[in-house]
Enzyme design. Structure first.
Site, PDB file in Angstrom:
ATOM      1  N   ARG A  59       6.812   1.761   3.711  1.00 45.02           N
ATOM      2  CA  ARG A  59       5.600   1.569   2.921  1.00 45.02           C
ATOM      3  C   ARG A  59       5.504   0.127   2.423  1.00 45.02           C
ATOM      4  O   ARG A  59       4.414  -0.447   2.361  1.00 45.02           O
ATOM      5  CB  ARG A  59       5.574   2.563   1.754  1.00 45.02           C
ATOM      6  CG  ARG A  59       4.234   2.597   1.028  1.00 45.02           C
ATOM      7  CD  ARG A  59       4.133   3.789   0.101  1.00 45.02           C
ATOM      8  NE  ARG A  59       5.092   3.721  -1.005  1.00 45.02           N
ATOM      9  CZ  ARG A  59       5.209   4.657  -1.942  1.00 45.02           C
ATOM     10  NH1 ARG A  59       4.459   5.740  -1.901  1.00 45.02           N
ATOM     11  NH2 ARG A  59       6.095   4.526  -2.913  1.00 45.02           N
ATOM     12  N   GLU A 102      -6.976  10.186  -6.689  1.00 42.28           N
ATOM     13  CA  GLU A 102      -5.651  10.340  -7.288  1.00 42.28           C
ATOM     14  C   GLU A 102      -5.707   9.924  -8.744  1.00 42.28           C
ATOM     15  O   GLU A 102      -6.683   9.328  -9.213  1.00 42.28           O
ATOM     16  CB  GLU A 102      -4.595   9.526  -6.530  1.00 42.28           C
ATOM     17  CG  GLU A 102      -4.808   8.034  -6.503  1.00 42.28           C
ATOM     18  CD  GLU A 102      -3.693   7.312  -5.743  1.00 42.28           C
ATOM     19  OE1 GLU A 102      -2.531   7.745  -5.825  1.00 42.28           O
ATOM     20  OE2 GLU A 102      -3.996   6.318  -5.068  1.00 42.28           O
ATOM     21  N   LYS A 155       0.994  -0.340  -2.229  1.00 43.12           N
ATOM     22  CA  LYS A 155       1.492  -0.390  -3.611  1.00 43.12           C
ATOM     23  C   LYS A 155       1.439  -1.829  -4.134  1.00 43.12           C
ATOM     24  O   LYS A 155       2.456  -2.427  -4.511  1.00 43.12           O
ATOM     25  CB  LYS A 155       2.896   0.201  -3.690  1.00 43.12           C
ATOM     26  CG  LYS A 155       3.176   0.885  -5.021  1.00 43.12           C
ATOM     27  CD  LYS A 155       4.390   1.777  -4.922  1.00 43.12           C
ATOM     28  CE  LYS A 155       4.763   2.392  -6.264  1.00 43.12           C
ATOM     29  NZ  LYS A 155       3.731   3.309  -6.770  1.00 43.12           N
TER      30      LYS A 155
END
Length: 360
Positions: free
Chosen positions: A101, A239, A202
């Site tokens: 990620r 989210e 992220k």
């Protein structure tokens, strides 16, 4: 007469005389920084490869005021945990996925990432150097925060000439300590991410814009977190600020798709697999606010929150209460996941990585 003060308990020591545990009140741990002894640091020139890196004492770092992380937000972070088992092994949960990620995020932000092997080895070294800070079994976990930042000086808008890969650690307990379930507020005014933006990686820049809604308004009104809607239609849930969301209706578990605006959570992926294992249908699809309000059960997942039931959702002036407690699916999934993470059951999926083992 002044009240007596109990001295701190002496650190537990092994038969060899080394400290097994740091002097921490493990039962009181929440999700806040408890500085440990060491951190890992490695550097890399743009387009090159990271140096081997080293373990150094935890502390402040020196960085140019002209660095792209400070000026342009060129930075990523990750979050993963290490757990201590009853037989005193220390295990990392799926660190390879965090490494992958970070690589995805680095490509999006024009950064040079560490290799998967380097990331995992650095995580192992960080835990080994801070092993006495890994809580006793069932008392929490050692949270690792890997950072990839543009640290080299660069005045113009351009990728940094140098990158720093750093991992620090802190023992943690429950993210929402003392809460049996979450109370979410649906935010219909602000959006966390837009199509073709950075919502799916992220990036450090994704988080501070939500602080006003979470800290300044929602939490002060008694809510646990804010649930954001999609920017395209304003009708579908995406989210919360720090976690993914699932809804349950009958035998179907649904969660919004990771199509660029939602972070592909590692706990989210793992819980989807476990739900399939016990006979539920798992659908990754658009989930409308109406479906959310009509669900039988709702829960959130993430490295920090693990699996947490949602007690209520408030949208405008409508408040809906959901199934929680022992009969809830979230309770079963939480038990299944944490039993794997803490070594209470056999890890048949190969998710856990022993920090003492060499990479194959």
């Amino acid at each position: 007469m002044a009240p007596s003060v109990q001295p701190p308990s002496p650190p537990l020591r092994t038969s060899e005389g080394d400290e097994k545990y740091a002097n921490v009140k493990w039962e009181e741990l929440g999700f806040a920084l408890t500085p440990t002894d060491c951190m890992y640091v490695a550097k890399c020139r743009q387009g090159g490869s990271f140096t081997e890196g080293k373990i150094v004492p935890y502390g402040d770092i020196s960085i140019s005021p002209c660095s792209p992380i400070l000026n342009y937000g060129q930075g990523l972070f990750e979050g993963l945990k290490a757990y201590r088992t009853e037989d005193d092994r220390v295990l990392l949960f799926r660190p390879h996925l965090n490494a992958l990620r970070m690589q995805d995020g680095a490509e999006r932000l024009c950064m040079t990432p560490p290799s998967v092997e380097h990331f995992v080895e650095a995580a192992k070294q960080t835990v080994l150097a801070n092993k006495k800070w890994v809580p006793p079994p069932g008392k929490g976990a050692l949270y690792l925060r890997p950072l990839l930042i543009g640290s080299g000086a660069n005045l113009g808008v351009a990728p940094a000439p140098e990158y720093t890969f750093l991992i620090y650690a802190s023992p943690v307990g429950d993210y929402h300590k003392g809460s049996s379930g979450l109370n979410l507020k649906v935010d219909h005014k602000h959006h966390r991410a837009h199509s073709s933006g950075t919502g799916g990686v992220k990036s450090c820049t994704n988080y501070s814009p939500v602080n006003c809604e979470i800290v300044g308004e929602a939490k002060s009104s008694g809510f646990s977190d804010v649930l954001f809607l999609d920017a395209a239609t304003g009708r579908n849930i995406e989210e919360a600020s720090t976690c993914n969301i699932f809804i349950v209706k009958g035998n179907i578990v649904s969660t919004p798709p990771t199509s660029g605006t939602i972070l592909p959570g590692i706990t989210r992926k793992s819980i989807s697999e476990l739900a399939l294992d016990i006979g539920y249908q798992v659908q990754e699809r658009d989930v409308s606010v109406d479906e959310l309000l009509d669900a039988e059960e709702v829960f959130c997942t993430g490295t920090a929150v693990v699996v947490k039931a949602v007690e209520t959702v408030t949208f405008h002036d409508k408040k809906v209460k959901y199934r929680t407690g022992e009969e809830a699916l979230s309770k079963k999934l939480h038990s299944m996941l944490t039993s794997i993470q803490t070594g209470l059951v056999e890890d048949t999926k190969g998710w856990m990585v022993d920090i003492e083992t060499c990479q194959g």
